[in-house]
Each structure stands twice: as C-alpha cells, then as structure tokens.
Design a protein around this motif. Structure first.
Motif, PDB file in Angstrom:
ATOM      1  N   ASP A 283       0.812  -1.217   0.000  1.00 12.11           N
ATOM      2  CA  ASP A 283       0.000   0.000   0.000  1.00 12.11           C
ATOM      3  C   ASP A 283       0.847   1.270   0.000  1.00 12.11           C
ATOM      4  OD1 ASP A 283      -2.451  -1.310  -0.080  1.00 12.11           O
ATOM      5  OD2 ASP A 283      -2.504  -1.565   2.089  1.00 12.11           O
ATOM      6  N   ALA A 284       2.149   1.137   0.302  1.00 10.79           N
ATOM      7  CA  ALA A 284       3.033   2.299   0.315  1.00 10.79           C
ATOM      8  C   ALA A 284       3.644   2.583  -1.054  1.00 10.79           C
ATOM      9  CB  ALA A 284       4.152   2.093   1.339  1.00 10.79           C
ATOM     10  N   ILE A 285       3.443   1.687  -2.024  1.00 11.56           N
ATOM     11  CA  ILE A 285       4.008   1.877  -3.355  1.00 11.56           C
ATOM     12  C   ILE A 285       3.349   3.088  -4.020  1.00 11.56           C
ATOM     13  CG2 ILE A 285       4.273   0.834  -5.642  1.00 11.56           C
ATOM     14  CD1 ILE A 285       4.202  -1.898  -4.228  1.00 11.56           C
ATOM     15  N   PRO A 286       4.121   3.998  -4.595  1.00 10.15           N
ATOM     16  CA  PRO A 286       3.533   5.210  -5.175  1.00 10.15           C
ATOM     17  C   PRO A 286       2.745   4.983  -6.458  1.00 10.15           C
ATOM     18  CG  PRO A 286       5.916   5.164  -5.534  1.00 10.15           C
ATOM     19  CD  PRO A 286       5.602   4.035  -4.608  1.00 10.15           C
ATOM     20  N   ALA A 287       3.122   3.988  -7.261  1.00  2.00           N
ATOM     21  CA  ALA A 287       2.443   3.761  -8.541  1.00  2.00           C
ATOM     22  C   ALA A 287       0.996   3.352  -8.311  1.00  2.00           C
ATOM     23  CB  ALA A 287       3.165   2.685  -9.340  1.00  2.00           C
ATOM     24  N   ASP A 288       0.087   3.821  -9.166  1.00  2.00           N
ATOM     25  CA  ASP A 288      -1.324   3.468  -9.042  1.00  2.00           C
ATOM     26  C   ASP A 288      -1.537   1.978  -9.289  1.00  2.00           C
ATOM     27  OD1 ASP A 288      -4.172   4.553  -8.783  1.00  2.00           O
ATOM     28  OD2 ASP A 288      -4.297   3.391 -10.639  1.00  2.00           O
ATOM     29  N   ALA A 289      -0.738   1.399 -10.195  1.00  2.00           N
ATOM     30  CA  ALA A 289      -0.798  -0.032 -10.470  1.00  2.00           C
ATOM     31  C   ALA A 289       0.615  -0.593 -10.420  1.00  2.00           C
ATOM     32  CB  ALA A 289      -1.429  -0.302 -11.832  1.00  2.00           C
ATOM     33  N   TYR A 290       0.804  -1.627  -9.603  1.00  2.00           N
ATOM     34  CA  TYR A 290       2.129  -2.213  -9.402  1.00  2.00           C
ATOM     35  C   TYR A 290       2.106  -3.665  -9.859  1.00  2.00           C
ATOM     36  CZ  TYR A 290       6.242  -4.057  -6.957  1.00  2.00           C
ATOM     37  OH  TYR A 290       7.435  -4.671  -6.653  1.00  2.00           O
TER      38      TYR A 290
END
Length: 264
Positions: free
Chosen positions: A15-22
């Motif tokens: 949930d901390a990943i900045p990309a909208d889709a990972y």
C-alpha cells in the motif's frame, strides 16, 4: 529507483508503493502462507502450476491460465503443492466504479488478456509509472468485467454447520472410492434426506456435486505432477473410465484435460 521509496515499501507493504498499479511477476513463486490484507485490489494470473486462495469461508482454485480478482481489504492466504508456480500480480490502487470490482472472480484468461499480461511484464516491480504504464494498465483493469466468464465450480465451499465437517473430511479423504451417501449421513448424525437438504443449503451444491468437484480438483494436482497419464489419473480419482473422467472434467473446467506426461 529511489532508495527511500524502496525502504518505505518494504516497511509498510504494497500500500506504500507510489504507482497506481504495481506489477509483480515471478517464477517459482513462494508466497507467505499467512493471512494478510491490503487496501489495493489484486489481480493474480497463474501462468504455470495452480494455487489455492483461502478467502473467508471459501477456497478458490486458480489453475494454470486462470486469474483471480480479489477486492480491496479482503483478508486472504494462499497454498499450493504444485511443482512450479509462476505468477503475475497486479495491485491496483484505484478501479472504475462498477460492482464487478467489489466481488471475487475466478475465470480463464482469454487470449487477449494473456497477451496484455505478457506485455505488462516489462514493468515488473517498477515503483514509479509513466504515461504508457498508466494508460495500458488502466485499460486492462477497465476491460476485466468484459473478459470474465466465471467458473463457479472453482470455489470449494466450506459449510458453517459443524455437523457437516466430518462429511467434507470423509469426501476429501475417500474421493477415489464409490461410497453410499448413508455413510455420510451417519457421520453427520442425521437422515439422508436431512443431510442432502442441509448440505445444499450450506454449500450451494449437492453432496454428489461436491464429490465430483473434489475429484476434479485432485486430478488437476495430479496432472501438474507430470507423473501420470490421463487414464491413470482417471482411476486414481475414482472414475472407471477415461471417457467418464473427461466428461466430468469438462463439466467443471469447461475444457478437456490435457496430460503433461506422454504415454511411453
């Protein structure tokens, strides 16, 4: 990649990943087997092998070339005894406004979706996104409801009524044998008629359909081992002939079984 972003991601989770889709694509996948949850929506594609997803009171089988959609904040865990599991996960922060995205779905990936997933692998584990990355994955997410031809038989229902627990345990242990439903009724301490009614009420399927489902799911595991021919597997899971097994498999999986072992 920014070292601070990577550190935050490892400490706080996906949930901390900045990309909208990972995107996370990996061969020989070894996922933690504990229950976990995240705010992101999850699309998992099983490229090779198979995997079970334990979600609430259901267990979902995701065989090779199938996908599962898991809504946001839904606690889940995975298990598999497959020799090799190659998976691709796409974790979406936002999704279109459509009831589809709020429910769990398991379905076979059509050819166009498989090609889209293969193309998307070039963004594997990229924490930041660019215009193509965003546009492509948004289009894929938007298209999922149109790709979905759901197979409800890939769900293994778990009855809440504790009287049915020994019934399910018996079927899971003795699926390869032909047994009378009266044996199951004795285990549940109820009449055959009551068992049939309560089992259907609790699971949504009959005892006979549940037995068929377990047999076919076990056959998928045996096919994955690459140790047996289809004729051997048919006998191992309780069918008297290959034709009977093939017909039953096709009813559940909506395709014919394909052995990974050649007849010597």
């Amino acid at each position: 990649m920014d070292n601070e972003i990577i550190a935050n991601w490892k400490n706080l989770g996906v949930d901390a990943i900045p990309a909208d889709a990972y995107i996370w694509y990996e061969n020989n996948w070894e996922h933690d087997k504990y229950e976990h949850t995240h705010i992101r929506y999850q699309l998992t594609y099983v490229e090779e092998g198979y995997q079970y997803f334990h979600i609430g009171t259901q267990i979902y089988l995701v065989p090779q070339n199938h996908v599962i959609w898991i809504p946001s904040a839904r606690e889940h865990r995975t298990t598999s005894n497959a020799k090799t599991v190659n998976l691709m996960l796409i974790l979406f922060k936002t999704v279109p406004e459509n009831p589809f995205y709020g429910e769990i779905h398991v379905f076979k990936a059509p050819a166009v979706l498989k090609e889209m997933l293969r193309y998307a692998a070039k963004w594997n584990q990229r924490l930041q996104e660019d215009e193509e990355h965003t546009s492509f994955l948004n289009a894929m997410c938007y298209s999922l409801p149109y790709f979905c031809e759901e197979n409800e038989f890939l769900q293994i229902p778990i009855p809440i009524d504790q009287r049915l627990t020994p019934v399910c345990d018996y079927i899971n242990t003795n699926y390869k044998y032909n047994f009378d439903v009266s044996i199951l009724a004795e285990l549940a301490a109820m009449s055959v008629r009551s068992l049939q009614r309560i089992f259907k009420q609790e699971t949504g399927i009959t005892v006979q359909k549940y037995t068929q489902l377990i047999r076919i799911l076990k056959s998928i595991e045996l096919i994955d081992t690459q140790q047996y021919t289809l004729s051997q597997i048919a006998l191992m899971v309780g069918y008297k002939s290959l034709s009977a097994f093939t017909a039953s498999y096709q009813t559940i999986m909506q395709c014919k079984p394909k052995s990974k072992k050649s007849i010597s």
